[in-house]
Design a protein around this motif. Sequence first.
Motif, PDB file in Angstrom:
ATOM      1  N   GLU A 195       0.963  -1.178   0.003  1.00 54.25           N
ATOM      2  CA  GLU A 195       0.061  -0.142   0.166  1.00 54.25           C
ATOM      3  C   GLU A 195       0.759   1.371   0.095  1.00 54.25           C
ATOM      4  O   GLU A 195       0.649   2.157  -0.868  1.00 54.25           O
ATOM      5  N   LYS A 196       1.831   1.260   0.671  1.00 52.34           N
ATOM      6  CA  LYS A 196       2.434   2.236   0.981  1.00 52.34           C
ATOM      7  C   LYS A 196       3.603   2.727  -0.222  1.00 52.34           C
ATOM      8  O   LYS A 196       3.613   3.852  -0.559  1.00 52.34           O
ATOM      9  N   GLN A 197       3.902   1.697  -0.933  1.00 49.65           N
ATOM     10  CA  GLN A 197       4.691   1.711  -2.003  1.00 49.65           C
ATOM     11  C   GLN A 197       3.952   2.440  -3.275  1.00 49.65           C
ATOM     12  O   GLN A 197       4.475   3.193  -3.785  1.00 49.65           O
ATOM     13  N   ALA A 198       2.381   1.872  -3.263  1.00 52.00           N
ATOM     14  CA  ALA A 198       1.685   2.495  -4.120  1.00 52.00           C
ATOM     15  C   ALA A 198       1.399   3.873  -3.868  1.00 52.00           C
ATOM     16  O   ALA A 198       1.500   4.569  -4.975  1.00 52.00           O
ATOM     17  N   GLU A 199       1.082   4.403  -2.871  1.00 50.11           N
ATOM     18  CA  GLU A 199       1.115   5.643  -2.469  1.00 50.11           C
ATOM     19  C   GLU A 199       2.232   6.392  -2.829  1.00 50.11           C
ATOM     20  O   GLU A 199       2.239   7.673  -3.515  1.00 50.11           O
ATOM     21  N   THR A 222      -5.912  -1.168  -0.148  1.00 46.48           N
ATOM     22  CA  THR A 222      -6.365  -0.951   1.017  1.00 46.48           C
ATOM     23  C   THR A 222      -7.864  -1.791   1.168  1.00 46.48           C
ATOM     24  O   THR A 222      -8.028  -2.239   2.235  1.00 46.48           O
ATOM     25  N   ALA A 223      -8.671  -1.838   0.109  1.00 42.64           N
ATOM     26  CA  ALA A 223      -9.680  -2.644   0.234  1.00 42.64           C
ATOM     27  C   ALA A 223      -9.553  -4.346   0.354  1.00 42.64           C
ATOM     28  O   ALA A 223     -10.176  -4.839   1.284  1.00 42.64           O
ATOM     29  N   ARG A 224      -8.458  -4.569  -0.170  1.00 41.03           N
ATOM     30  CA  ARG A 224      -7.923  -5.878   0.123  1.00 41.03           C
ATOM     31  C   ARG A 224      -7.602  -6.273   1.518  1.00 41.03           C
ATOM     32  O   ARG A 224      -7.944  -7.266   2.162  1.00 41.03           O
ATOM     33  N   PHE A 225      -6.911  -5.196   2.064  1.00 41.90           N
ATOM     34  CA  PHE A 225      -6.346  -5.334   3.532  1.00 41.90           C
ATOM     35  C   PHE A 225      -7.602  -5.805   4.372  1.00 41.90           C
ATOM     36  O   PHE A 225      -7.728  -6.605   5.213  1.00 41.90           O
ATOM     37  N   HIS A 226      -8.640  -4.515   4.296  1.00 38.74           N
ATOM     38  CA  HIS A 226      -9.972  -4.626   5.155  1.00 38.74           C
ATOM     39  C   HIS A 226     -10.796  -6.246   4.897  1.00 38.74           C
ATOM     40  O   HIS A 226     -11.118  -6.704   5.872  1.00 38.74           O
ATOM     41  N   TYR A 227     -10.847  -6.563   3.542  1.00 40.11           N
ATOM     42  CA  TYR A 227     -11.781  -7.814   3.631  1.00 40.11           C
ATOM     43  C   TYR A 227     -10.879  -9.069   3.856  1.00 40.11           C
ATOM     44  O   TYR A 227     -11.503  -9.805   4.208  1.00 40.11           O
ATOM     45  N   GLY A 285      -6.036  11.958   0.815  1.00 33.43           N
ATOM     46  CA  GLY A 285      -6.293  11.883   2.240  1.00 33.43           C
ATOM     47  C   GLY A 285      -7.105  10.789   2.703  1.00 33.43           C
ATOM     48  O   GLY A 285      -7.016  10.070   3.661  1.00 33.43           O
ATOM     49  N   SER A 286      -8.169  10.278   1.833  1.00 31.88           N
ATOM     50  CA  SER A 286      -9.012   9.173   2.129  1.00 31.88           C
ATOM     51  C   SER A 286      -8.305   7.771   2.132  1.00 31.88           C
ATOM     52  O   SER A 286      -8.682   6.979   2.927  1.00 31.88           O
ATOM     53  N   VAL A 287      -6.995   7.810   1.477  1.00 31.44           N
ATOM     54  CA  VAL A 287      -6.364   6.520   1.289  1.00 31.44           C
ATOM     55  C   VAL A 287      -5.327   6.504   2.012  1.00 31.44           C
ATOM     56  O   VAL A 287      -4.745   5.414   2.613  1.00 31.44           O
ATOM     57  N   GLY A 288      -4.545   7.476   2.373  1.00 27.13           N
ATOM     58  CA  GLY A 288      -3.221   7.800   2.796  1.00 27.13           C
ATOM     59  C   GLY A 288      -3.368   7.765   4.360  1.00 27.13           C
ATOM     60  O   GLY A 288      -4.015   7.288   5.109  1.00 27.13           O
ATOM     61  N   CYS A 289      -2.094   8.004   5.110  1.00 25.66           N
ATOM     62  CA  CYS A 289      -1.948   7.837   6.568  1.00 25.66           C
ATOM     63  C   CYS A 289      -2.801   8.851   7.205  1.00 25.66           C
ATOM     64  O   CYS A 289      -2.896   9.031   8.499  1.00 25.66           O
TER      65      CYS A 289
END
Length: 221
Positions: A110-114, A126-131, A164-168
């Motif tokens: 995720e961080k690399q993509a950001e 981030t969706a994958r992390f949650h599900y 900001g919705s996706v990042g830290c």
Amino acid sequence: MATDEHIHQQILNAIVEHQLPPGARLPEDRLSEAFGVSRTGIRKVLQRLSLEHFVVIEKNKGAHVNRPSESEALEVLDSRILIEPQLIPALITHWNPEQSSRFRLMTKEEKQAEANGQLAEAIQLTARFHYELAHLSGNKVLASFVEQLCYRSSLILAAYGTRGSVGCECGDHAQLLDILDTGSAEDAQHWMSHHLKHIRSSLILESKEDTNIDFQRLFSR
């Protein structure tokens, strides 16, 4: 010649970066010219994006970027706020060093993509992390529901979200993993609830008019 995968990623990126706003028409002929491929190739990509719910294809009207309603966006996030924290006590019983390492690898991706400015990929990760966390609870019915909500959230973040919705700014997933490693279900529930509420509040629920998009310029990179 551009490959199907390249065209898919370019259009998806344009949706997520708001260069193709919700409701924007996606004419096959103009996309065909922009990418230098046949309309058949474009149709295949649009059908894939339709299956992923980023695009809507209407008979005799063609394709357009999906436009989730503002109420739908809030209802999806509210549903996640209700459900995901409640799965924490169950998933923590299955938590171990192996799972911690697996999810830490996801946060690294995720961080690399950001960092690379790949917002579309970051939203999908981030969706994958949650599900995947939800599935770890062992409740297959609720986990499947959360997975569908996460897919719908991806579209909502693409339509109404910001970086900001996706990042830290909404909370680093690695913080949650640190809490899970301590075994504190209550702290993990609090973190998850706060995290999802932060994402909800970061949405910019404004409808944008469909403008005359120059596809040739947009995809000539």
